[in-house]
Design an enzyme around this catalytic site. Structure first.
Site, PDB file in Angstrom:
ATOM      1  N   HIS A  90       0.705  -1.180   0.035  1.00 43.19           N
ATOM      2  CA  HIS A  90       0.133  -0.005  -0.005  1.00 43.19           C
ATOM      3  C   HIS A  90       0.835   1.353   0.273  1.00 43.19           C
ATOM      4  CE1 HIS A  90      -4.020  -2.168   1.837  1.00 43.19           C
ATOM      5  NE2 HIS A  90      -3.199  -2.689   0.751  1.00 43.19           N
ATOM      6  N   GLU A  92       0.298   3.985   1.584  1.00 38.03           N
ATOM      7  CA  GLU A  92       0.912   4.556   3.102  1.00 38.03           C
ATOM      8  C   GLU A  92       1.967   3.878   3.744  1.00 38.03           C
ATOM      9  OE1 GLU A  92      -3.640   4.883   2.365  1.00 38.03           O
ATOM     10  OE2 GLU A  92      -2.012   3.348   1.983  1.00 38.03           O
ATOM     11  N   CYS A 120      -6.729   1.813   5.149  1.00 33.17           N
ATOM     12  CA  CYS A 120      -7.164   0.653   5.576  1.00 33.17           C
ATOM     13  C   CYS A 120      -6.865   0.407   6.913  1.00 33.17           C
ATOM     14  CB  CYS A 120      -6.866  -0.560   4.556  1.00 33.17           C
ATOM     15  SG  CYS A 120      -5.083  -0.826   4.854  1.00 33.17           S
ATOM     16  N   CYS A 123      -3.007   0.100   7.408  1.00 32.89           N
ATOM     17  CA  CYS A 123      -2.275   1.302   7.481  1.00 32.89           C
ATOM     18  C   CYS A 123      -2.445   2.162   8.376  1.00 32.89           C
ATOM     19  CB  CYS A 123      -2.546   2.155   5.741  1.00 32.89           C
ATOM     20  SG  CYS A 123      -2.010   0.818   4.251  1.00 32.89           S
TER      21      CYS A 123
END
Length: 187
Positions: A90, A92, A120, A123
């Site tokens: 991801h 992040e 999410c 993260c």
């Protein structure tokens, strides 16, 4: 002969630079064409630019993130779930890793995270673990669900609500539209 080749390369670089400065559609976003939308916040715009790198190279979804300390970007990343075939790749997390490396610390309590989509649970947990002081996000969980990115309805930890703030949703929605127009399959 070698002098001629060097001259040719210099000329080509000069033409490329002139074309870029003149706005010939070449951007600093890798192979992404120039966007017709702009975020109001400079750091959210940087996150959008980062996301555009990823979607136009088909590395992942429309998520880009930057970590900011004292008004300076210290980490950035975009979604690479498709390129790495890794559900945890991801934006992040990449931005947090880059910030930790650049700053030489795992303590990011004096930093903020800007991301084009609401993070999410994984993260958010990472942001909490390193002490990120505030999270700014563009598109919300419902927006993510509308393009097939959100499965669990956007559940977040109890403390996340106290430091998460939506910002520049309209520009991030345009990013999401750009992504869906590219017809990239996330699964």
């Amino acid at each position: 002969m070698r002098k001629g080749m060097i001259h040719a390369w210099k000329r080509m670089l000069a033409i490329l630079l002139a074309c870029t400065l003149a706005g010939c559609g070449i951007s600093s976003s890798g192979n992404a064409p120039q966007a017709e939308y702009q975020a109001e916040n400079e750091f959210m715009q940087a996150a959008i630019n980062e996301a555009r790198k990823g979607i136009h190279s088909e590395e992942g979804g429309p998520v880009g993130a930057v970590v900011v300390k004292d008004g300076t970007i210290v980490g950035k990343g975009h979604d690479t779930v498709l390129a790495e075939d890794d559900a945890t790749a991801h934006a992040e997390l990449a931005a947090i890793r880059n910030a930790e490396k650049k700053l030489g610390t795992r303590d990011l309590s004096d930093c903020q995270l800007y991301t084009t989509a609401a993070p999410c649970m994984m993260c958010i947990s990472a942001a909490e673990l390193v002490g990120i002081g505030h999270v700014y996000y563009g598109c919300g969980y419902e927006d993510k669900a509308s393009i097939g990115m959100e499965r669990a309805g956007g559940a977040v930890s109890a403390s996340a609500g106290t430091y998460m703030e939506q910002l520049d949703r309209d520009a991030c929605l345009q990013l999401f539209k750009e992504f869906t127009d590219l017809d990239i399959e996330l699964n």
